[in-house]
Design an enzyme around this catalytic site. Structure first.
Site: not given
Length: 154
Positions: A65-66
Site C-alpha cells: 500500500p502507498h
C-alpha cells in the site's frame, strides 16, 4: 535508494490479528503516527483512496500500500508482518501476511516510484519473504529488510 533511509526500526511491527484490509490500513495509520508523527486518520484515508484505484496486493502474500501525503519532506515507510493473513484483494486472490506501506510527499514524483520499485524488488524475493515470515521480532525484521537491501545493491 537504501531501505534504511526510508524505514526506521520504530516503523516495523508484528500484528497478531488484523481482521480485515480496512483494519490493516488502520494499523498502518497508527504506525505512521507513532513512528513519523503523521496524523493517523488522514494516512488511513490516503491509503484507502489509493486502494480504491486498484488493490496493492501484488501476490504471493505481499501487499505494497502507498499514498502521497501532505506534510512529508521525504518518502518514508512502515512494515507489518501479520501472524494471521488477511484478504487484501490481491492480484493472485491469496491473502497477505507481509505488508510494506510507503508514504510520499505530494510533490514526490520519481522518488516515490524509485522507493516503490526498490521495496517491490526486494519483496519479490522468496528467500527474503521466507526469512521475514520466520522471524516475528520487529528488530530482526528491520535487520532482514535493511541487510537484504544492502546485499541486493552490491
Amino acid at each position: 535508494m537504501d531501505l534504511s533511509t526510508i524505514l526506521k526500526p520504530e516503523a516495523v511491527r508484528v500484528i497478531t490479528a488484523a481482521s480485515s484490509k480496512k483494519r490493516l490500513l488502520q494499523e498502518f495509520g497508527d504506525l505512521a503516527e507513532s513512528a513519523y508523527g503523521l496524523p493517523a486518520q488522514p494516512v488511513v484515508e490516503a491509503l484507502q483512496e489509493r486502494e480504491n484505484l486498484g488493490p496493492t496486493g501484488v501476490g504471493h502474500g505481499v501487499a505494497l500500500p502507498h499514498a502521497r501525503f501532505d506534510g512529508l519532506d521525504r518518502v518514508v515507510g512502515a512494515f507489518i508482518l501479520l501472524e494471521k493473513p488477511v484478504d487484501f484483494n490481491s492480484v493472485d486472490r491469496q491473502p497477505i501476511d507481509v505488508a510494506f506501506a510507503l508514504f510520499a510527499p505530494e510533490a514526490a514524483g520519481v522518488e516515490h516510484l524509485k522507493a516503490l520499485a526498490r521495496v517491490s524488488r526486494q519483496l519479490r524475493e522468496p528467500a527474503i519473504c521466507a526469512k521475514l515470515r520466520a522471524n516475528p521480532d520487529p528488530a530482526k525484521l528491520f535487520m532482514i529488510l535493511t541487510e537484504a537491501d544492502k546485499v541486493q545493491a552490491a
